[in-house]
Design a protein around this motif. Structure first.
Motif: not given
Ligand code: MG
Ligand code: ATP
Length: 256
Positions: A54, A164-165
């Motif tokens: 991240s 991000d995911e």
């Molecule tokens: Mg992360």
């Protein structure tokens, strides 16, 4: 597509390192990240929790400054956030008080009414939300909310989409179908996508290339090229070979 010869470099990480000050000490999070992402490429960042995935996205998006090195997009140094670089997060970032249509139109308010209408209608069709234009997020399923997020990102025609995911909160069946939806949309729009995941299968199903990061401080262990065309056969020997290699790089056994 892949980052082969002829492709135009889009994002370039030049020897990027990042450390955070934490309780009097310094925490080294990323070290010597050197990577080029090509225009139209879908690249996955794969690595264990806490390895700096991240943080790397945030540096690329201009929300964090690297401690060393720099990131360029189209040759220009990233020195702050820009509306041309949009994020799609795991937690739903859509506004609960706005309808599907209003959520998607938010990023393109500066355009003429006619343009706004054309783009929102086209994007809604692309993500398969026709008929739900007036619905509010609370009336939608988890997968549909993620579609609104993706639509909102696509509507602004960004330079790069950071994910991000984004499908992490969805059940496994919905996740699978969202992946194939994403591939369909990406093939149509030819966006450059940087996608963070810690799911090995997800990375092989989606990526042109998989950047495998070590545990913190995150370094690039290897960039694995996925030479499989879409739709991908999850039972093919090549899929299995890549999967084994990724597990090896991550230092985990996948037999129990
Ligand atoms: Mg992360
Ligand atoms: N703003 C910050 N200040 C201090 N430390 C931070 C900050 N942001 C992240 N960190 C630290 O940096 C490390 C990497 O965090 P990051 O969120 O990038 O990991 P990640 O790979 O995305 O993990 P996950 O897979 O769990 O989401 C962590 O140890 C975290 O504590």
């Amino acid at each position: 597509m892949t980052g082969g010869s002829g492709a135009r470099p889009k994002v370039h990480f030049e020897d990027v390192s990042k450390a955070f000050d934490q309780r009097g000490g310094t925490l080294s999070v990323l070290e010597h990240i050197e990577l080029t992402i090509f225009e139209g490429e879908l690249v996955c960042l794969l690595g264990p929790s806490g390895c700096g995935k991240s943080t790397l996205l945030n540096i690329c998006g201009g929300f964090e400054r690297p401690t060393r090195g720099r990131v360029t997009i189209d040759g220009e140094e990233v020195d702050g956030p820009s509306s041309q670089r949009v994020f799609v997060f795991q937690e739903y970032g859509i506004f609960p008080w706005a309808s599907v249509w209003d959520n998607i139109v938010l990023g393109i308010r500066h355009l003429s009414k006619a343009e706004q209408h054309r783009i929102v209608a086209e994007t809604i069709e692309l993500v398969g939300l026709e008929g739900f234009e007036k619905a509010y997020p609370m009336e939608l399923s988890g997968g549909m909310k993620q579609r609104v997020e993706v639509a909102r990102a696509l509507a602004v025609s960004p330079d790069v989409i950071y994910m991000d995911e984004p499908f992490g909160a969805l059940d496994s069946l919905t996740r699978l179908s969202m992946r194939s939806e994403l591939i369909r949309i990406w093939q149509e729009k030819q966006q450059t996508i940087l996608f963070v995941t810690h799911d090995v299968d997800e990375s092989i199903q989606l990526a042109d290339r998989i950047v495998v990061l070590s545990a913190r401080p995150g370094r690039i262990r290897e960039v694995v090229e996925v030479g499989l065309s879409h739709p991908r056969d999850l039972g093919s020997p090549e899929y299995g070979r890549i999967k084994n290699r990724l597990y090896e790089l991550l230092g985990v056994s996948h037999s129990v």
